[in-house]
Write a protein that holds these residues in place. Structure first.
Motif, PDB file in Angstrom:
ATOM      1  N   MET A   1       0.732  -1.285   0.192  1.00  0.00           N
ATOM      2  CA  MET A   1      -0.006  -0.057   0.048  1.00  0.00           C
ATOM      3  C   MET A   1       0.764   1.289  -0.018  1.00  0.00           C
ATOM      4  O   MET A   1       2.063   1.353   0.460  1.00  0.00           O
ATOM      5  CB  MET A   1      -0.985   0.130   1.200  1.00  0.00           C
ATOM      6  CG  MET A   1      -2.331  -0.246   0.868  1.00  0.00           C
ATOM      7  SD  MET A   1      -3.324   0.230   2.524  1.00  0.00           S
ATOM      8  CE  MET A   1      -4.329  -1.098   2.540  1.00  0.00           C
ATOM      9  N   ALA A   2       0.157   2.238  -0.427  1.00  0.00           N
ATOM     10  CA  ALA A   2       0.919   3.288  -0.512  1.00  0.00           C
ATOM     11  C   ALA A   2       0.475   4.437   0.707  1.00  0.00           C
ATOM     12  O   ALA A   2      -0.449   3.997   1.214  1.00  0.00           O
ATOM     13  CB  ALA A   2       0.611   4.380  -1.804  1.00  0.00           C
ATOM     14  N   ARG A   3       1.294   5.482   0.892  1.00  0.00           N
ATOM     15  CA  ARG A   3       1.179   6.269   2.029  1.00  0.00           C
ATOM     16  C   ARG A   3       0.165   7.471   1.714  1.00  0.00           C
ATOM     17  O   ARG A   3      -0.271   7.746   0.775  1.00  0.00           O
ATOM     18  CB  ARG A   3       2.306   6.852   2.527  1.00  0.00           C
ATOM     19  CG  ARG A   3       3.571   6.107   3.043  1.00  0.00           C
ATOM     20  CD  ARG A   3       4.672   6.877   3.254  1.00  0.00           C
ATOM     21  NE  ARG A   3       5.900   5.937   3.504  1.00  0.00           N
ATOM     22  CZ  ARG A   3       6.193   5.488   4.662  1.00  0.00           C
ATOM     23  NH1 ARG A   3       5.462   5.964   5.891  1.00  0.00           N
ATOM     24  NH2 ARG A   3       7.076   4.708   4.865  1.00  0.00           N
ATOM     25  N   ILE A   4      -0.681   7.800   2.711  1.00  0.00           N
ATOM     26  CA  ILE A   4      -1.457   9.079   2.440  1.00  0.00           C
ATOM     27  C   ILE A   4      -0.809  10.314   3.014  1.00  0.00           C
ATOM     28  O   ILE A   4      -0.068  10.119   4.516  1.00  0.00           O
ATOM     29  CB  ILE A   4      -2.760   9.097   3.249  1.00  0.00           C
ATOM     30  CG1 ILE A   4      -3.525   7.824   2.517  1.00  0.00           C
ATOM     31  CG2 ILE A   4      -3.670  10.149   3.233  1.00  0.00           C
ATOM     32  CD1 ILE A   4      -4.708   7.302   3.244  1.00  0.00           C
ATOM     33  N   LEU A   5      -0.559  11.428   2.637  1.00  0.00           N
ATOM     34  CA  LEU A   5      -0.024  12.581   2.851  1.00  0.00           C
ATOM     35  C   LEU A   5      -0.946  13.521   3.335  1.00  0.00           C
ATOM     36  O   LEU A   5      -1.961  13.965   2.270  1.00  0.00           O
ATOM     37  CB  LEU A   5       1.285  12.952   2.061  1.00  0.00           C
ATOM     38  CG  LEU A   5       2.341  13.898   2.603  1.00  0.00           C
ATOM     39  CD1 LEU A   5       3.732  13.372   2.212  1.00  0.00           C
ATOM     40  CD2 LEU A   5       1.723  15.204   2.179  1.00  0.00           C
ATOM     41  N   ALA A   6      -0.854  14.255   4.572  1.00  0.00           N
ATOM     42  CA  ALA A   6      -1.721  15.349   4.641  1.00  0.00           C
ATOM     43  C   ALA A   6      -0.901  16.741   4.938  1.00  0.00           C
ATOM     44  O   ALA A   6       0.187  16.645   5.305  1.00  0.00           O
ATOM     45  CB  ALA A   6      -2.355  15.273   6.158  1.00  0.00           C
ATOM     46  N   ILE A   7      -1.648  17.983   4.437  1.00  0.00           N
ATOM     47  CA  ILE A   7      -1.068  19.057   4.376  1.00  0.00           C
ATOM     48  C   ILE A   7      -1.865  20.121   5.052  1.00  0.00           C
ATOM     49  O   ILE A   7      -3.101  20.210   4.897  1.00  0.00           O
ATOM     50  CB  ILE A   7      -0.780  19.408   2.980  1.00  0.00           C
ATOM     51  CG1 ILE A   7       0.094  18.655   2.212  1.00  0.00           C
ATOM     52  CG2 ILE A   7      -0.150  20.897   2.872  1.00  0.00           C
ATOM     53  CD1 ILE A   7      -0.091  18.899   0.787  1.00  0.00           C
ATOM     54  N   ASP A   8      -1.531  20.812   6.106  1.00  0.00           N
ATOM     55  CA  ASP A   8      -1.942  21.813   6.767  1.00  0.00           C
ATOM     56  C   ASP A   8      -1.456  23.246   6.138  1.00  0.00           C
ATOM     57  O   ASP A   8      -0.443  23.623   6.455  1.00  0.00           O
ATOM     58  CB  ASP A   8      -1.872  21.853   8.257  1.00  0.00           C
ATOM     59  CG  ASP A   8      -2.604  23.087   8.951  1.00  0.00           C
ATOM     60  OD1 ASP A   8      -3.512  23.411   8.504  1.00  0.00           O
ATOM     61  OD2 ASP A   8      -2.198  23.432  10.190  1.00  0.00           O
ATOM     62  N   TYR A   9      -2.236  23.781   4.875  1.00  0.00           N
ATOM     63  CA  TYR A   9      -1.487  24.650   4.176  1.00  0.00           C
ATOM     64  C   TYR A   9      -1.711  26.092   4.906  1.00  0.00           C
ATOM     65  O   TYR A   9      -2.838  26.364   5.576  1.00  0.00           O
ATOM     66  CB  TYR A   9      -2.173  24.706   3.052  1.00  0.00           C
ATOM     67  CG  TYR A   9      -1.623  25.775   1.946  1.00  0.00           C
ATOM     68  CD1 TYR A   9      -0.388  25.296   1.075  1.00  0.00           C
ATOM     69  CD2 TYR A   9      -1.857  27.138   2.032  1.00  0.00           C
ATOM     70  CE1 TYR A   9       0.204  26.236   0.419  1.00  0.00           C
ATOM     71  CE2 TYR A   9      -1.235  28.095   0.961  1.00  0.00           C
ATOM     72  CZ  TYR A   9      -0.328  27.421   0.145  1.00  0.00           C
ATOM     73  OH  TYR A   9       0.294  28.413  -0.624  1.00  0.00           O
ATOM     74  N   GLY A  10      -0.585  26.805   5.065  1.00  0.00           N
ATOM     75  CA  GLY A  10      -0.477  28.165   5.676  1.00  0.00           C
ATOM     76  C   GLY A  10       0.260  29.088   4.833  1.00  0.00           C
ATOM     77  O   GLY A  10       0.745  28.781   4.205  1.00  0.00           O
ATOM     78  N   LYS A  12       2.542  31.031   5.850  1.00  0.00           N
ATOM     79  CA  LYS A  12       4.040  31.297   6.019  1.00  0.00           C
ATOM     80  C   LYS A  12       4.686  29.703   5.737  1.00  0.00           C
ATOM     81  O   LYS A  12       5.872  29.448   5.393  1.00  0.00           O
ATOM     82  CB  LYS A  12       4.376  31.649   7.328  1.00  0.00           C
ATOM     83  CG  LYS A  12       4.248  33.266   7.342  1.00  0.00           C
ATOM     84  CD  LYS A  12       4.543  33.584   8.873  1.00  0.00           C
ATOM     85  CE  LYS A  12       4.246  35.223   8.707  1.00  0.00           C
ATOM     86  NZ  LYS A  12       4.567  35.759  10.047  1.00  0.00           N
ATOM     87  N   ARG A  13       3.979  28.593   6.331  1.00  0.00           N
ATOM     88  CA  ARG A  13       4.505  27.616   6.364  1.00  0.00           C
ATOM     89  C   ARG A  13       3.456  26.477   6.317  1.00  0.00           C
ATOM     90  O   ARG A  13       2.154  26.813   6.672  1.00  0.00           O
ATOM     91  CB  ARG A  13       5.486  27.184   7.446  1.00  0.00           C
ATOM     92  CG  ARG A  13       4.617  27.192   8.856  1.00  0.00           C
ATOM     93  CD  ARG A  13       5.627  27.312  10.176  1.00  0.00           C
ATOM     94  NE  ARG A  13       4.391  27.999  11.029  1.00  0.00           N
ATOM     95  CZ  ARG A  13       4.512  29.253  11.230  1.00  0.00           C
ATOM     96  NH1 ARG A  13       5.326  30.110  10.548  1.00  0.00           N
ATOM     97  NH2 ARG A  13       3.546  29.673  11.967  1.00  0.00           N
ATOM     98  N   CYS A  14       3.649  25.175   6.025  1.00  0.00           N
ATOM     99  CA  CYS A  14       2.836  24.218   5.831  1.00  0.00           C
ATOM    100  C   CYS A  14       3.090  22.991   6.889  1.00  0.00           C
ATOM    101  O   CYS A  14       4.413  22.415   6.572  1.00  0.00           O
ATOM    102  CB  CYS A  14       2.619  23.453   4.404  1.00  0.00           C
ATOM    103  SG  CYS A  14       2.219  24.848   3.114  1.00  0.00           S
ATOM    104  N   GLY A  15       2.351  22.349   7.550  1.00  0.00           N
ATOM    105  CA  GLY A  15       2.457  21.250   8.475  1.00  0.00           C
ATOM    106  C   GLY A  15       2.280  20.218   7.553  1.00  0.00           C
ATOM    107  O   GLY A  15       1.220  20.020   6.771  1.00  0.00           O
ATOM    108  N   ILE A  16       2.969  19.080   7.650  1.00  0.00           N
ATOM    109  CA  ILE A  16       2.892  17.919   6.821  1.00  0.00           C
ATOM    110  C   ILE A  16       2.844  16.851   7.739  1.00  0.00           C
ATOM    111  O   ILE A  16       3.655  16.528   8.672  1.00  0.00           O
ATOM    112  CB  ILE A  16       4.214  17.667   5.875  1.00  0.00           C
ATOM    113  CG1 ILE A  16       4.638  18.960   5.126  1.00  0.00           C
ATOM    114  CG2 ILE A  16       4.189  16.385   5.129  1.00  0.00           C
ATOM    115  CD1 ILE A  16       3.710  19.140   4.137  1.00  0.00           C
ATOM    116  N   ALA A  17       1.906  15.831   7.507  1.00  0.00           N
ATOM    117  CA  ALA A  17       1.760  14.569   8.357  1.00  0.00           C
ATOM    118  C   ALA A  17       1.636  13.288   7.125  1.00  0.00           C
ATOM    119  O   ALA A  17       1.086  13.639   6.025  1.00  0.00           O
ATOM    120  CB  ALA A  17       0.589  14.297   9.443  1.00  0.00           C
ATOM    121  N   VAL A  18       1.873  12.032   7.608  1.00  0.00           N
ATOM    122  CA  VAL A  18       1.976  10.925   6.847  1.00  0.00           C
ATOM    123  C   VAL A  18       1.560   9.806   7.335  1.00  0.00           C
ATOM    124  O   VAL A  18       1.774   9.554   8.733  1.00  0.00           O
ATOM    125  CB  VAL A  18       3.308  10.979   6.039  1.00  0.00           C
ATOM    126  CG1 VAL A  18       4.381  10.463   7.072  1.00  0.00           C
ATOM    127  CG2 VAL A  18       3.307   9.891   4.854  1.00  0.00           C
TER     128      VAL A  18
END
Length: 136
Positions: A1-10, A12-18
């Motif tokens: 299976m492949a990963r799912i990647l989440a982006i908290d777009y802002g 100035k910066r973007c938080g990334i989770a996987v």
């Protein structure tokens, strides 16, 4: 299976989770300057298999889009043009920053570390991804 990647777009910066490859556990990955996020994502997917992007959808209390949605839409268009084979799902991100801060308090993270906005963004992305996994 492949990963799912989440982006908290802002702005100035973007938080990334996987997720892990089994798509069971959501973990904070990093925080990326917004101006570099597209190139960072391109590099990431060249090394890791990603099947889905989950992007926070900022809304006001009554459900209408917040002002920051105007920044996210152009990003989503560029992301789709750059990586058209990876779909994007939007997840309501109301209260994720508050939940992230409360999580840091409960985890007894130091006051100095709680002021780190990058950490808040990364935890927010993790919460967005957990919400997606829980509700899929």
């Amino acid at each position: 299976m492949a990963r799912i990647l989440a982006i908290d777009y802002g702005g100035k910066r973007c938080g990334i989770a996987v997720t892990d490859e089994s798509q069971i556990i959501a973990s904070g990955l990093t925080t990326v300057d917004t101006k570099n996020v597209l190139s960072w994502l391109k590099d990431y997917v060249s090394n890791e298999e990603v099947e889905l992007f989950v992007v926070g959808e900022p809304k006001r209390l009554h459900g209408e889009p917040s002002e920051s949605e105007k920044l996210i839409r152009p990003f989503l268009e560029k992301l789709n043009n750059m990586l058209p084979n990876i779909p994007v799902k939007r997840i309501d991100e109301r209260f994720t920053s508050k939940i992230a801060f409360d999580t840091m308090l409960a985890s007894r993270i130091s006051k100095k570390r709680r002021r780190d906005k990058a950490l808040v963004d990364q935890i927010s992305a993790t919460i967005i991804l957990q919400d997606y996994l829980y509700n899929q």
